[in-house]
Design an enzyme around this catalytic site. Structure first.
Site, short mmCIF file in Angstrom:
data_model
loop_
_atom_site.label_atom_id
_atom_site.label_comp_id
_atom_site.label_asym_id
_atom_site.label_seq_id
_atom_site.Cartn_x
_atom_site.Cartn_y
_atom_site.Cartn_z
N ASP A 331 0.85 -1.17 0.00
CA ASP A 331 0.00 0.00 0.00
C ASP A 331 0.90 1.23 0.00
O ASP A 331 2.01 1.19 0.53
CB ASP A 331 -0.88 -0.02 1.25
CG ASP A 331 -1.94 1.06 1.22
OD1 ASP A 331 -2.60 1.21 0.20
OD2 ASP A 331 -2.09 1.75 2.24
N ASP A 635 -1.87 -0.79 6.03
CA ASP A 635 -2.23 -0.33 7.37
C ASP A 635 -3.73 -0.13 7.55
O ASP A 635 -4.22 -0.04 8.66
CB ASP A 635 -1.50 0.98 7.72
CG ASP A 635 -1.74 2.07 6.68
OD1 ASP A 635 -2.54 1.84 5.74
OD2 ASP A 635 -1.11 3.14 6.80
N ASP A 639 -6.97 -3.16 3.58
CA ASP A 639 -5.90 -4.10 3.27
C ASP A 639 -6.10 -5.48 3.92
O ASP A 639 -5.44 -6.44 3.53
CB ASP A 639 -4.55 -3.55 3.75
CG ASP A 639 -4.19 -2.25 3.07
OD1 ASP A 639 -4.44 -2.14 1.87
OD2 ASP A 639 -3.66 -1.34 3.75
#
Length: 909
Positions: A331, A635, A639
């Site tokens: 990410d 985070d 996700d």
């Protein structure tokens, strides 16, 4: 009846149409209707599948084939009176199964963390009255109210939005709060672009709004993530697959051979009971019962080392899996970047100025053409910084020496930029107190504040460049206000576009001097003076670029997966070295690809932008189908499903949500992408050391089997007396204890190869038994059997009795295996090249076992049970010389190999 959300996109409808589609009204639902819908649709909460009981999780650990064989070994050892062996093996079983239970039990808590993110209460309009109700009682059609600081209790369509901004980072990955509107949108729109929708679990950070609930519980975007978390099937790691397969082969093969040899022994004249006991003892020695414990210990020691390198391991097998990772899907926000908006470039006074420093730390300089700028020499720059700081509601704060902001990240970047020039917002506000303001709105796309200064009143304004520029009649040039020409406008817009093309978020900043009686009216936003442009970005972490390079050297491909805009994602990916010659695609483009088409492109795509949780999961699944070992970092809540599905899920410990941490295998305590590289390095080193242990263990076991098999099958042909065997049952068990114990464990803590990160990842399904390993196993096993049997034959031919000959064979076998332990530190490089004393624990282990061997040989009360004989000095010299030949032979083999294939790594491949 309520129209199904799947059949209609309510973000495309006018507010009145949305209300009608939900059979509601602007005054909300009646209490009676709300209760009816609650009974029909169920509570607004995340549902869980039936939990697996702790006992079921614990018993599941005993289904391993190797564990079952060890339980049989415990029973047989107990029946034969070998209580110590039975207890030790049973403790090993409990140790291995207990750790497995703890890890799986923790993993089941991901849903509990997701539930905690739901709002406990909601402000709702029922029977035309505003009331507070538990969020779990909300139903589609309820009209709710949102204020700054509120957590959104359900997915809802905004009916009214007054300067409303929501923090959706945990859901979409966006680092900047999303500006909301009540206007309908056109066409199919991704979740991250639905500006007239608010979502369960996100939070209102600015303004206020009224919305009508469109989805509750598992029908919300959070609910879809929860469903994906429950549906994800966790696959076995490469290590688990390898060990299970190897355990079955070794155990079946060893048991079959041992009892076949025992049967042949009976046919050769040995007593049935004697050979049964011998067969059981030999089977216990041949089966690697210490394997689960040694692997667990090795992984646990690796975990300790990784904690020091800022990686917290939640699931032990993940340590090893990291070592064969081929893709790291990361990410962007907060993982590859700082998650702290930073001013990178300023256009003021006709100059394009670079700003150094990253994040909210108020340290940095202003440069023009590579030279530092004195603030007093650039009036326009100073005026711009003052205006940006004064026209902001966000403040810069320091907690325990760590700088941060309270408020909007975009405004925070302006406040920090001013602080870098020692223009502190608090002092500026005291010097130029605010006496009026026109708040930012999604319609006007600007914010204006009015201040009282010693020189009189002044208005500062910031906002979208084209909007700001349209309100200007003059420009601040060379310290003077001059008329803004058409050419000036074109130049400014051209610079703004260049900044935007570099993925910078651009704001225009202007001012206007006012009469002392002027207030905060729309008139102040006309005929303003243009000061300049500010370009900002969420900057990459300093250490990530180097970490990406290391990954490239290690054959690991780094991929960015983000909810941010494609332009921004591409710019950051290029800066970090992630995007090289590959592709960048958006979530919409991904939706338009068939699974077959995506499968052919997935290895070429390096950036995914504007993606949803389902897209991330699809990427991980496509890579897995291609045979890759994929790690996913992140985070946000968005996700979590992909982290759980990935071979390795890596969560951020500081910025990460509880949901993400519970779904992950590894948590980075410093939120640093570079720590993943350290974890990969540790993972590779740990697997190599486990492999060293296995090579040592199996070569020793093979040597023992060949020794006994040769003596029983071909003894008379070799001149051995009929009915004679080289070792008795208790001696076999002791050999097993001496070699499978401390020396084997010492190999699992061998120092790592310094070049381990310059090797390519091993294939996912590559067995432990590669060609070099098989060659060494065969060679070492045959040599061990040859040396031990040779010592036994020499002793008998020298006139020694059977007890003396068996003692010499017993000692020769153990010493040969100790020399073999040093060989197994590297199958390719000489021990003298990698350092004889580099593994001090192996030296200590071998020294200790040599002392124990001497006690077994010389102490009278041990000589009886072990049938040993006190060896003479000459016996020791001959035995040691014979045992050392395996070391000499291995060194010659490595020397020849180094000439044939120079430059190879010292690790076992």
């Amino acid at each position: 009846m309520l129209k199904e959300a799947t059949s209609i996109n309510r973000y495309n409808l006018e507010p009145e149409e949305v209300i009608a589609s939900l059979n509601s009204s602007p005054n909300g639902l009646s209490q009676q209707e709300a209760q009816r819908r609650l009974a029909q649709l169920g509570p607004n909460e995340l549902l869980e599948k039936k939990k697996i009981s702790p006992w079921a999780i614990f018993l599941e650990q005993f289904k391993s084939f190797l564990i079952i064989i060890l339980l049989v070994a415990v029973a047989l050892s107990a029946i034969l009176g070998e209580a110590v062996d039975a207890i030790v093996i049973f403790v090993i079983i409990l140790f291995a199964c207990g750790l497995g239970f703890l890890q799986e039990y923790k993993a089941e808590r991901a849903m509990e963390a997701l539930k905690k993110m739901a709002a406990p209460l909601a402000s709702v309009l029922r029977d035309d009255e505003v009331t507070e109700v538990p969020a779990r009682e909300l139903v589609p059609g309820d009209v709710i109210f949102l204020r700054t600081g509120d957590r959104v209790p359900a997915d809802a369509r905004l009916l009214e939005a007054v300067n409303l901004k929501t923090d959706e980072a945990s859901l979409t990955g966006e680092s900047v709060p999303a500006e909301k509107t009540g206007d309908p949108l056109e066409g199919e729109v991704n979740v991250s672009d639905r500006r007239n929708m608010v979502f369960m679990g996100t939070a209102a950070v600015y303004g206020r709004g009224t919305a009508i609930v469109t989805a509750t519980g598992m029908a919300t975007e959070f609910g879809k993530i929860a469903a994906m978390l429950q549906e994800v099937n966790v696959e076995k790691t490469p290590l688990q697959i390898n060990l299970d397969r190897m355990g079955k082969y070794i155990t079946v093969g060893a048991l079959s051979l041992c009892f076949a040899l025992a049967g042949i022994g009976v046919l050769r004249g040995h007593e049935i009971l004697e050979m049964f006991i011998w067969g059981v003892a030999f089977a216990v020695a041949a089966v690697p019962e210490a394997l689960p414990a040694v692997v667990t210990i090795s992984l646990a020691l690796g975990v300790r080392r990784m904690v020091k390198r800022h990686a917290l391991i939640r699931k032990l097998p993940a340590v090893e899996t990291l070592g064969c990772t081929t893709f790291i899907c990361s990410d962007k926000t907060g993982t590859l970047t700082q998650d702290q908006m930073t001013v990178r470039r300023i256009y003021a006074g006709g100059r394009l100025i670079d700003v150094s420093g990253v994040g909210y730390e108020p340290g940095g300089e202003f440069h023009y053409n590579g030279k530092a700028i004195e603030l007093e020499q650039n009036i326009a720059l100073k005026q711009l910084l003052v205006a940006g700081a004064c026209c902001s509601d966000t403040s810069l704060v320091s907690t325990d020496g760590i700088w941060g902001i309270k408020g909007d990240p975009t405004e925070g970047a302006l406040v920090v930029a001013a602080a870098k020039a020692s223009l502190w917002q608090k002092e500026l506000c005291a010097l130029y107190p605010r006496i009026g303001e026109i708040p930012f709105s999604s319609e006007t796309k600007r914010m204006t504040t009015v201040h009282q200064t010693p020189e009189g009143r002044i208005a500062y304004s910031k906002g979208a460049p084209e909007v700001i520029l349209s309100s200007c009649s003059h420009i601040l040039r060379n310290g003077r206000e001059t008329e803004l020409t058409g050419e000036d406008r074109n130049n400014i817009l051209s610079v703004a576009q260049e900044m935007a093309d570099d993925a910078l978020r651009v704001l225009g900043v202007v001012y206007k001097r006012l009469p002392d009686t002027a207030g905060a009216t729309e008139a102040v936003e006309q005929e303003m003076v243009f000061i300049g442009l500010v370009g900002m970005i969420d900057p990459p972490r300093n250490e990530v670029k180097e970490a990406v390079k290391v990954c490239d050297q290690a054959g690991i491909k780094s991929v960015m997966i983000t909810g941010d805009h494609k332009l921004t994602a591409v710019a950051i990916a290029k800066e970090l070295g992630i995007l090289k010659e590959g592709m960048a695609v958006t979530g919409v483009e991904l939706d338009n690809m068939s699974d077959e088409e995506f499968g052919t492109l997935v290895e070429k795509i390096e950036v995914y932008a504007r993606v949803s949780p389902a897209h991330k999961l699809r990427v991980i699944e496509a890579l897995t189908k291609k045979g890759h070992v994929a790690a996913m970092t992140g985070d946000g809540v968005n996700d979590a499903p992909a982290l759980k599905k990935a071979d390795i899920g890596v969560a951020m410990g500081i910025a990460g949500t509880d949901v993400t941490k519970e779904a992950a295998d590894i948590i980075l305590t410093d939120d640093n992408f570079a720590s993943i590289v350290a974890a990969v390095e540790e993972g590779r080193g740990i697997f190599v050391n486990i492999k060293k242990y296995l090579v040592f263990l199996l070569s020793c076991n093979l040597g023992e089997i060949l020794l006994m098999a040769t003596a029983i099958l071909f003894g008379p042909l070799l001149g051995l007396p009929a009915g004679v065997i080289p070792l008795i049952a208790v001696q076999i068990l002791y050999v097993n204890l001496a070699t499978d114990g401390l020396p084997a464990i010492a190999l699992t803590v061998d120092p790592p190869d310094p070049h381990v990160m310059k090797q390519k990842p091993r294939p996912r399904h590559q067995t432990i038994f590669t060609a070099p390993v098989l060659r060494y196993l065969a060679g070492a096993g045959i040599w061990t059997a040859f040396v031990s049997l040779g010592a036994f034959w020499w002793a008998l031919k020298s006139g020694k009795d059977l007890s003396e000959a068996q003692t010499i064979c017993f000692v020769a076998l153990i010493l040969t295996q100790f020399f073999n332990a040093f060989n197994c530190r590297s199958l390719e490089h000489s021990l003298f090249k990698i350092g004889v004393a580099a593994n001090k624990w192996l030296l200590v282990a071998v020294a200790w076992e040599c002392i124990m061997l001497a006690l077994v040989v010389y102490l009278p009360f041990l000589q009886g049970p072990f049938r040993t004989y006190a060896l003479s000095l000459s016996d020791w010299v001959i035995t040691i010389l014979l045992a050392s030949t395996i070391f000499i032979a291995a060194e010659i083999y490595k020397l020849i190999g180094s000439f044939l294939k120079p430059g190879r790594s010292a690790s076992i491949q």
